[in-house]
Design a protein around this motif. Structure first.
Motif, mmCIF file in Angstrom:
data_model
loop_
_atom_site.group_PDB
_atom_site.id
_atom_site.type_symbol
_atom_site.label_atom_id
_atom_site.label_comp_id
_atom_site.label_asym_id
_atom_site.label_seq_id
_atom_site.Cartn_x
_atom_site.Cartn_y
_atom_site.Cartn_z
ATOM 1 N N ASN A 32 -5.587 29.242 7.670
ATOM 2 C CA ASN A 32 -6.860 28.889 7.054
ATOM 3 C C ASN A 32 -7.086 29.842 5.875
ATOM 4 O O ASN A 32 -6.296 29.877 4.940
ATOM 5 N N THR A 50 -10.843 36.399 -1.354
ATOM 6 C CA THR A 50 -10.342 35.455 -0.367
ATOM 7 C C THR A 50 -10.010 34.140 -1.040
ATOM 8 O O THR A 50 -10.517 33.832 -2.128
ATOM 9 N N ASN A 96 -5.201 39.874 4.982
ATOM 10 C CA ASN A 96 -5.798 39.276 6.174
ATOM 11 C C ASN A 96 -5.586 37.773 6.139
ATOM 12 O O ASN A 96 -5.636 37.157 5.072
ATOM 13 N N ASN A 98 -6.376 34.072 8.620
ATOM 14 C CA ASN A 98 -6.834 33.363 9.808
ATOM 15 C C ASN A 98 -5.773 32.317 10.155
ATOM 16 O O ASN A 98 -5.617 31.330 9.416
ATOM 17 N N TRP A 109 -6.682 30.018 17.106
ATOM 18 C CA TRP A 109 -6.957 30.603 15.787
ATOM 19 C C TRP A 109 -7.368 32.073 15.955
ATOM 20 O O TRP A 109 -8.277 32.387 16.714
ATOM 21 N N SER A 110 -6.670 32.933 15.198
ATOM 22 C CA SER A 110 -6.943 34.368 15.274
ATOM 23 C C SER A 110 -6.808 34.985 13.893
ATOM 24 O O SER A 110 -6.102 34.457 13.032
ATOM 25 N N ASP A 111 -7.455 36.113 13.699
ATOM 26 C CA ASP A 111 -7.311 36.887 12.469
ATOM 27 C C ASP A 111 -6.194 37.910 12.633
ATOM 28 O O ASP A 111 -6.125 38.608 13.650
#
Length: 123
Positions: A32, A50, A96, A98, A109-111
């Motif tokens: 994402n 971002t 970073n 997602n 879903w994880s960061d």
């Protein structure tokens, strides 16, 4: 498991340029939002920029007009082109993402964070 590997940091003179890269690898279903953050000595980690899957970007006011974030979805890679660098841009820069990964009952879903790359702007 997912790994984010950054590259491209270093020492540059004020007014110079650097390009950071961050490649994600592992059991990736999809990614994402991807982004860059930075942390200077004695300060909290802060957002730099971002970018969404579709290319929508967001920048910290301090870097607008000087930094450009981009991504290559085919390579699961995000870039940060940094121009007109200033001494106050000196920091460790972290990638970073997602990330959606496969697990037994679907997608999780994880960061994730990279290990960080040092950027030093000094004459």
């Amino acid at each position: 498991q997912v790994q984010l590997v950054e590259s491209g940091g270093g020492l540059v003179q004020p007014g110079g340029s650097l390009r950071l890269s961050c490649a994600a690898s592992g059991s990736i279903f999809s990614i994402n939002v991807m982004g860059w953050y930075r942390q200077a000595p004695g300060k909290e980690r802060e957002l730099v920029a971002t970018i969404s899957t579709g290319g929508t970007t967001n920048y910290a006011d301090s870097v607008k007009g000087r930094f450009t974030i981009s991504r290559d979805n085919t390579k699961n890679t995000v870039y940060l082109q940094m121009n007109s660098l200033k001494p106050e841009d000196t920091a460790v820069y972290y990638c970073n993402a997602n990330v959606g990964t496969y697990f037994s009952s679907g997608i999780r879903w994880s960061d994730y964070w990279g290990q960080g790359t040092q950027v030093t702007v000094s004459s």
